[in-house]
Write a protein that holds these residues in place. Structure first.
Motif, PDB file in Angstrom:
ATOM      1  N   ILE A  70      31.504  71.069   9.358  1.00  0.00           N
ATOM      2  CA  ILE A  70      30.227  71.307   9.768  1.00  0.00           C
ATOM      3  C   ILE A  70      30.365  72.444  10.540  1.00  0.00           C
ATOM      4  O   ILE A  70      29.537  73.582  10.436  1.00  0.00           O
ATOM      5  CB  ILE A  70      29.620  70.097  10.265  1.00  0.00           C
ATOM      6  N   GLY A  71      31.125  72.542  11.472  1.00  0.00           N
ATOM      7  CA  GLY A  71      31.401  73.723  12.504  1.00  0.00           C
ATOM      8  C   GLY A  71      31.458  74.861  11.763  1.00  0.00           C
ATOM      9  O   GLY A  71      30.948  76.166  11.874  1.00  0.00           O
ATOM     10  N   GLN A  72      32.574  74.933  10.873  1.00  0.00           N
ATOM     11  CA  GLN A  72      32.952  75.937  10.063  1.00  0.00           C
ATOM     12  C   GLN A  72      32.079  76.580   9.026  1.00  0.00           C
ATOM     13  O   GLN A  72      31.947  77.805   8.973  1.00  0.00           O
ATOM     14  CB  GLN A  72      34.237  75.489   9.312  1.00  0.00           C
ATOM     15  N   SER A  73      31.245  75.521   8.446  1.00  0.00           N
ATOM     16  CA  SER A  73      30.146  76.160   7.446  1.00  0.00           C
ATOM     17  C   SER A  73      28.993  76.828   8.391  1.00  0.00           C
ATOM     18  O   SER A  73      28.595  77.650   7.817  1.00  0.00           O
ATOM     19  CB  SER A  73      29.725  75.158   6.469  1.00  0.00           C
ATOM     20  N   ALA A  74      29.002  76.183   9.408  1.00  0.00           N
ATOM     21  CA  ALA A  74      27.793  76.946  10.234  1.00  0.00           C
ATOM     22  C   ALA A  74      28.115  78.462  10.731  1.00  0.00           C
ATOM     23  O   ALA A  74      27.201  78.937  10.768  1.00  0.00           O
ATOM     24  CB  ALA A  74      27.486  75.872  11.506  1.00  0.00           C
ATOM     25  N   ALA A  75      29.596  78.370  11.067  1.00  0.00           N
ATOM     26  CA  ALA A  75      30.019  79.716  11.195  1.00  0.00           C
ATOM     27  C   ALA A  75      29.688  80.721  10.558  1.00  0.00           C
ATOM     28  O   ALA A  75      29.517  81.751  10.550  1.00  0.00           O
ATOM     29  CB  ALA A  75      31.284  79.509  12.148  1.00  0.00           C
ATOM     30  N   LEU A  76      30.102  80.235   9.172  1.00  0.00           N
ATOM     31  CA  LEU A  76      30.084  81.228   7.964  1.00  0.00           C
ATOM     32  C   LEU A  76      28.837  81.303   7.626  1.00  0.00           C
ATOM     33  O   LEU A  76      28.324  82.808   7.273  1.00  0.00           O
ATOM     34  CB  LEU A  76      30.693  80.312   6.692  1.00  0.00           C
ATOM     35  N   ALA A  77      27.779  80.415   7.641  1.00  0.00           N
ATOM     36  CA  ALA A  77      26.440  80.646   7.434  1.00  0.00           C
ATOM     37  C   ALA A  77      26.081  81.539   8.396  1.00  0.00           C
ATOM     38  O   ALA A  77      24.817  82.441   7.916  1.00  0.00           O
ATOM     39  CB  ALA A  77      25.792  79.281   7.393  1.00  0.00           C
ATOM     40  N   ALA A  78      26.359  81.666   9.664  1.00  0.00           N
ATOM     41  CA  ALA A  78      25.723  82.402  10.655  1.00  0.00           C
ATOM     42  C   ALA A  78      26.388  83.851  10.472  1.00  0.00           C
ATOM     43  O   ALA A  78      26.240  84.816  11.296  1.00  0.00           O
ATOM     44  CB  ALA A  78      25.999  82.011  12.149  1.00  0.00           C
ATOM     45  N   GLY A  79      27.277  84.196   9.280  1.00  0.00           N
ATOM     46  CA  GLY A  79      28.054  85.160   9.246  1.00  0.00           C
ATOM     47  C   GLY A  79      29.081  85.703  10.064  1.00  0.00           C
ATOM     48  O   GLY A  79      29.552  86.827   9.997  1.00  0.00           O
ATOM     49  N   MET A  86      27.848  83.771  16.033  1.00  0.00           N
ATOM     50  CA  MET A  86      27.067  84.602  16.419  1.00  0.00           C
ATOM     51  C   MET A  86      27.725  85.736  17.502  1.00  0.00           C
ATOM     52  O   MET A  86      27.156  86.913  17.811  1.00  0.00           O
ATOM     53  CB  MET A  86      25.688  84.582  16.697  1.00  0.00           C
ATOM     54  N   ALA A  87      28.249  85.136  18.464  1.00  0.00           N
ATOM     55  CA  ALA A  87      29.112  85.847  19.406  1.00  0.00           C
ATOM     56  C   ALA A  87      30.044  86.747  19.275  1.00  0.00           C
ATOM     57  O   ALA A  87      30.751  87.199  20.056  1.00  0.00           O
ATOM     58  CB  ALA A  87      29.171  85.002  20.838  1.00  0.00           C
ATOM     59  N   GLY A  88      30.514  86.460  17.871  1.00  0.00           N
ATOM     60  CA  GLY A  88      31.844  87.081  17.575  1.00  0.00           C
ATOM     61  C   GLY A  88      33.248  86.426  17.601  1.00  0.00           C
ATOM     62  O   GLY A  88      34.232  87.042  17.709  1.00  0.00           O
ATOM     63  N   ILE A  89      33.063  85.230  17.948  1.00  0.00           N
ATOM     64  CA  ILE A  89      34.278  84.321  18.223  1.00  0.00           C
ATOM     65  C   ILE A  89      34.689  83.747  16.878  1.00  0.00           C
ATOM     66  O   ILE A  89      33.769  83.170  16.152  1.00  0.00           O
ATOM     67  CB  ILE A  89      33.924  83.366  19.190  1.00  0.00           C
ATOM     68  N   SER A  90      35.859  83.764  16.468  1.00  0.00           N
ATOM     69  CA  SER A  90      36.522  83.266  15.253  1.00  0.00           C
ATOM     70  C   SER A  90      36.523  81.575  15.578  1.00  0.00           C
ATOM     71  O   SER A  90      36.840  81.179  16.695  1.00  0.00           O
ATOM     72  CB  SER A  90      37.704  83.720  15.118  1.00  0.00           C
ATOM     73  N   VAL A  91      35.972  80.990  14.376  1.00  0.00           N
ATOM     74  CA  VAL A  91      35.933  79.451  14.639  1.00  0.00           C
ATOM     75  C   VAL A  91      37.018  79.033  13.851  1.00  0.00           C
ATOM     76  O   VAL A  91      37.257  79.181  12.646  1.00  0.00           O
ATOM     77  CB  VAL A  91      34.587  79.173  14.028  1.00  0.00           C
ATOM     78  N   ILE A  92      38.070  78.235  14.338  1.00  0.00           N
ATOM     79  CA  ILE A  92      39.180  77.758  13.764  1.00  0.00           C
ATOM     80  C   ILE A  92      39.127  76.101  13.612  1.00  0.00           C
ATOM     81  O   ILE A  92      38.721  75.593  14.620  1.00  0.00           O
ATOM     82  CB  ILE A  92      40.717  78.071  14.624  1.00  0.00           C
ATOM     83  N   SER A  93      39.466  75.640  12.402  1.00  0.00           N
ATOM     84  CA  SER A  93      39.505  74.283  12.420  1.00  0.00           C
ATOM     85  C   SER A  93      40.171  73.945  11.253  1.00  0.00           C
ATOM     86  O   SER A  93      40.912  74.588  10.429  1.00  0.00           O
ATOM     87  CB  SER A  93      38.021  73.657  12.243  1.00  0.00           C
ATOM     88  N   GLY A  94      40.159  72.337  10.990  1.00  0.00           N
ATOM     89  CA  GLY A  94      41.039  71.838   9.691  1.00  0.00           C
ATOM     90  C   GLY A  94      40.131  71.710   8.584  1.00  0.00           C
ATOM     91  O   GLY A  94      40.732  70.907   7.797  1.00  0.00           O
ATOM     92  N   MET A  95      38.981  72.059   8.402  1.00  0.00           N
ATOM     93  CA  MET A  95      38.063  72.064   7.226  1.00  0.00           C
ATOM     94  C   MET A  95      38.197  70.397   6.702  1.00  0.00           C
ATOM     95  O   MET A  95      37.923  70.345   5.546  1.00  0.00           O
ATOM     96  CB  MET A  95      38.839  72.753   5.843  1.00  0.00           C
ATOM     97  N   ALA A  96      38.181  69.547   7.602  1.00  0.00           N
ATOM     98  CA  ALA A  96      38.282  68.128   7.292  1.00  0.00           C
ATOM     99  C   ALA A  96      36.830  67.904   7.264  1.00  0.00           C
ATOM    100  O   ALA A  96      35.616  68.611   7.366  1.00  0.00           O
ATOM    101  CB  ALA A  96      38.704  67.196   8.307  1.00  0.00           C
ATOM    102  N   ARG A  97      36.465  66.545   6.683  1.00  0.00           N
ATOM    103  CA  ARG A  97      35.179  66.138   6.492  1.00  0.00           C
ATOM    104  C   ARG A  97      34.596  65.987   8.003  1.00  0.00           C
ATOM    105  O   ARG A  97      35.435  65.798   9.016  1.00  0.00           O
ATOM    106  CB  ARG A  97      35.242  64.668   5.801  1.00  0.00           C
TER     107      ARG A  97
END
Lengths: 526, 396
Positions: free
Chosen positions: B189-198, B173-184
């Motif tokens: 979770i961090g990535q889906s939350a970022a996407l869900a927040a738009g 929401m602060a406009g920061i890109s979230v980078i991660s490894g899409m692991a379990r």
């Protein structure tokens, strides 16, 4: 010379009256039995022959034919020994004329002439009552069981000789010789409300802590909702399940007759007991076969689910059960009966039970305690997916039992006793009885969509709350009706006529959460 | 393994190659040749960088005589073999085939970028050992946007799950890109939350970009492809393999300005990423946890070693953006009892019985189980409390 004795047989759960016809005529000496007999009935011939000899009666050299009518109905069991023996005695002229008229006789014979108890006495005597028969001669151990049928004279006998002497006597002498067995059913059940559960060792007062689980059990008992308890080993799930019968309302006389008849056929009535007064509690082990669970055999005998009729079927370690075994429950859970088709006919057994399930949250048992749990999220999910969805769908209340703390066990204050809890349950049951008077329903859990609409009315405000809950918690449409039913029971426990927000929110708590949360799918959906 | 040996043998040379900035800028017409070059088996990023560093373009390499190639390639016992491979590959694919193969990749919806091309992430180009090229689906992160890697244990606790969700959400929401490894676990979770927040999120995979691994994250994978991006240094169709995952960690940290560790055990793969980040000169932040908690050992250890202490998403946003650009909405009005109840709850899932006990000890309030259940559910509906399973609750 010919005689006919009335006897009875059980076929499935139905009982029939059987005519035992005996004829002795001149000819080559023989002793034959016909009438579609099972092997235990055929063997009656040998038992009767020896028992008669040991009673001091030698069979004359005549041709003796015995027919069990109706001839097209298969007969099973050892209960025809006594009527065949009495029939022969009558034919041979040992008994006065009409001495066996209007009397139903059943019993198994020992070689020394002793009369042994048999299965299925209660339903046969009930059938005799319906047919207008006024007197039954039963094995002494079964006398109390038969005596619960009203307006029926029950004579308990222990030997063949005693039976013969009784029949030889006429009129009032008979009653002096063997007094009819009497059981006052009303007295048996009077005060059953209060006393039930006290005779047994277990009581809810033994369970320290686990208050949320106890509360869930109370609601389940009040509305006859199916219950699932999830918790680590040693958290008291089994202990609580075993105590649920102590807070269930006692059996009514009608229910007791129904259940006792089933137990009588299965030969499981406690010795000397007239009727079952406690609700049945069946706890089969998970290695049970499907046949043993549903009812099996060529002529099926009642399975565990039928033995749990009007009571509790406790399934411990639910995920350990074979999927096929659990799936057997699908029809009974829906229709409250089980239908078995065999070459000998179709059998319908009642199976209206309260399912109480218990399980660990994961293979090692300690999830969600990350310190102790060694399972991967995948394993946890797999474990829960072993339970068939359609069965989980029928479970209204799901509650998690946390690991118990030692301090809770040491607590000085005594937890509520079963009697106290039962009082509230009885109140809720009373309300339900009034609500469903004149319908086929008995409990809130039985309600269908139509009844829910009628009896679980909620105001706009609560409707909004439910809507919020749906979006906030991701509830499914299926859980909607279950929440309303449970809320109805919670309101009944409080003696509230209207379902309020408080009842609803508590009911939402007990919904079956989408177990997928255990991995991380739910987080993703959120 | 082989590459490592090479590094030791040619230590000096490789050190030099690390200055990948010196690779010539190339235009779009050169991409098919870069794709061809990157696709030659046995030719790693290091070797390719070495070749191109000498002011050559992939096109020139394609047309270079074998003898010159041999001279250009780093000196080792494999030089001749590598030169032969390049020559062989060139013989198999003529110029038109090179263009066709690249067109086929595009048809599959897979993007391609390489060092020297404008879309190649600038942050990544600056790390010591950047992949020569990246395959991607969706978008690569905006070059100008700050980015943070949210990483942590696969097998995380409810606390970690909740924190990952909160940080992912608020950073996005602060406009920061979230980078991660899409692991379990934390990553996903961090990535889906970022996407869900738009917001934007990029998943760096250890398999081909066209393969979803782990399969359970399929929903996230689809969302990433549509709303964010997934990328990989491995060619499409590469199956996931243990050995492929540690190297991709350098890309996760390389693409980020800072790395945030949510939850990690003492010996965790997450710490590989942290090491990479430190090597690359990125900031490392960690979330503190209980000292006794195995899943917080890694984080607390990092903090002890001097990692940035982060207590809330705002902390991190302030560090990265220099100001708070987002505030959490004020909570709705609560009754006194509800406020007390929230006070008595923590960020660890607890059973209702425990919360009841705490209510009595801390607030002197006795509350019956039915009432407590009703209140907890009410708070859940309002979003203040999370119900974990059927009997556990924690603060949201």
């Amino acid at each position: 010379m010919f005689s006919a004795i009335i006897s009875g047989a059980v076929h499935g759960l139905k009982s029939h009256l059987i005519q035992v016809e005996v004829d002795a005529s001149k000819g080559l000496p023989c002793f034959q039995m016909v009438g579609l007999l099972g092997s235990e009935v055929k063997e009656a011939r040998e038992r009767v022959k020896v028992a008669l000899k040991n009673a001091g009666i030698a069979l004359p050299a005549m041709c003796i034919n015995v027919n069990l009518s109706p001839a097209d109905l298969r007969k099973e069991g050892a209960l025809f020994d006594l009527p065949v023996a009495v029939g022969i005695m009558e034919v041979l002229g040992y008994l006065p004329e009409k001495s066996t008229e209007d009397i139903l006789i059943i019993g198994e014979l020992g070689l020394n002439g002793e009369v042994k108890p048999v299965k299925g006495v209660l339903p046969i005597v009930m059938e005799a009552g319906r047919a207008g028969i006024g007197c039954c001669i039963l094995p002494r151990d079964n006398a109390a069981e038969g005596a619960v049928v009203q307006n029926m004279e029950i004579i308990g006998v222990s030997t063949l000789q005693e039976t013969i002497r009784y029949l030889q006597m006429g009129g009032p002498d008979r009653h002096k010789f063997i007094a009819p067995c009497r059981v006052d059913v009303d007295a048996l059940f009077a005060g059953n409300d209060r006393m039930a559960g006290q005779g047994t060792e277990s009581d809810f007062a033994d369970v320290h802590g686990q208050e949320s689980v106890k509360r869930a059990a109370e609601i389940a008992a009040a509305g006859f909702h199916h219950l699932l308890m999830i918790g680590p080993p040693g958290s008291g799930k089994t202990m609580i399940a075993k105590r649920i019968p102590t807070i269930l309302p006692p059996l009514s006389i009608e229910e007791s007759m129904e259940v006792s008849a089933i137990y009588s056929i299965a030969g499981r009535l406690p010795k000397g007991e007239a009727l079952l007064r406690e609700r049945p509690f069946a706890a089969p082990h998970h290695i049970i076969t499907r046949q043993a669970l549903a009812g099996g055999g060529r002529v099926p005998s009642p399975g565990m689910i039928t033995l749990a009729h009007r009571g509790i079927l406790f399934m411990d370690e639910l995920p350990e059960w074979k999927r096929e075994t659990i799936d057997v429950l699908r029809q009974p859970l829906e229709e409250k009966k089980v239908q078995l088709a065999r070459s000998t006919g179709n059998y319908v057994y009642p199976a209206d039970f309260m399912l109480v399930g218990a399980m660990n949250p994961c293979p090692c048992g300690y999830y969600p305690d990350v310190h102790k749990c060694r399972c991967t999220p995948h394993e946890v999910r797999r474990y829960l997916e072993r339970i068939s969805g359609p069965v989980l769908d029928r479970i209204d209340i799901c509650v998690e039992a946390p690991a118990i703390k030692v301090t809770a066990l040491r607590e000085k204050t005594l937890p509520e006793s079963s009697v106290q809890i039962r009082e509230r349950v009885l109140l809720a049951r009373e309300i339900q009885k009034r609500r469903f008077a004149g319908t086929r329903l008995r409990f809130n859990a039985d309600m269908g969509v139509k009844e829910i609409r009628e009896y679980c009315k909620i105001t706009d405000q609560e409707e909004r709350l439910l809507e919020q809950a749906f979006t906030a918690l991701g509830l499914t449409a299926r859980s909607y009706h279950r929440i309303l039913k449970v809320a109805r029971t919670i309101a009944d426990l409080n003696a509230d006529t209207q379902i309020t927000e408080r009842h609803l929110t508590e009911a939402i708590c007990y919904r079956m959460t989408d177990r997928k949360y255990l991995g991380q799918k739910q987080d993703m959906i959120e | 393994m082989m590459q490592e040996k090479e590094t030791i043998q040619n230590g000096a040379v490789i050190q030099e190659t690390a200055r990948s900035r010196e690779i010539l800028q190339i235009g779009e017409e050169m991409l098919p040749f870069a794709y061809w070059l990157y696709g030659i088996p046995g030719l790693g990023s290091r070797t390719i960088r070495h070749l191109l560093m000498q002011h050559k373009t992939p096109y020139e390499i394609y047309h270079m005589p074998k003898e010159r190639l041999e001279r250009l390639l780093p000196l080792s016992n494999k030089t001749a073999a590598l030169a032969k491979r390049i020559a062989d590959s060139r013989e198999e694919t003529d110029c038109t085939a090179v263009t066709e193969q690249f067109a086929r990749l595009k048809e599959k919806g897979i993007g391609f970028t390489c060092l020297g091309y404008q879309t190649y992430p600038r942050r990544l180009a600056q790390i010591p050992d950047p992949p020569y090229a990246l395959y991607f689906i969706g978008r690569l992160p905006e070059q100008k946007c700050p980015s943070v890697a949210i990483i942590g244990a696969r097998n995380c606790s409810a606390y970690g799950r909740q924190m990952a969700k909160r940080f992912g959400e608020e950073l996005a929401m602060a406009g920061i890109s979230v980078i991660s490894g899409m692991a379990r676990g934390i990553d996903g979770i961090g990535q889906s939350a970022a996407l869900a927040a738009g917001g934007y999120s990029l998943g760096v995979l250890g398999c081909g970009a066209d393969i979803c691994y782990p399969a359970e994250n399929r929903a996230l994978y689809r969302m990433l492809c549509a709303q964010g991006g997934v990328c990989s240094e491995y060619p499409p169709g590469t199956r996931p393999k243990n050995s492929l995952f540690p190297p991709r960690n350098r890309i996760i940290s390389g693409l980020s300005d800072a790395v945030l560790v949510i939850e990690a055990k003492g010996k965790s793969g997450t710490l590989i990423t942290v090491d990479m980040a430190l090597e690359q000169g990125k900031e490392v932040y960690a979330l503190p946890g209980r000292v006794t908690e195995a899943l917080s050992e890694g984080c607390n250890g990092l903090l002890k070693q001097g990692a940035g202490l982060v207590l809330s998403p705002q902390d991190l946003i302030r560090e990265i953006l220099g100001e708070i650009s987002f505030m959490r909405p004020a909570p709705a009005l609560l009754s006194a009892r509800q406020a007390d109840l929230l006070d008595c709850m923590g960020t660890f899932p607890e059973a209702a019985d425990q919360i009841k006990e705490r209510m009595l000890l801390k607030c002197g309030r006795t509350i019956s189980i039915p009432d407590l259940m009703a209140e907890l559910m009410h708070l859940s509906i309002m979003g203040h409390v999370n119900q974990i399973g059927n009997g556990y609750f924690m603060k949201a």
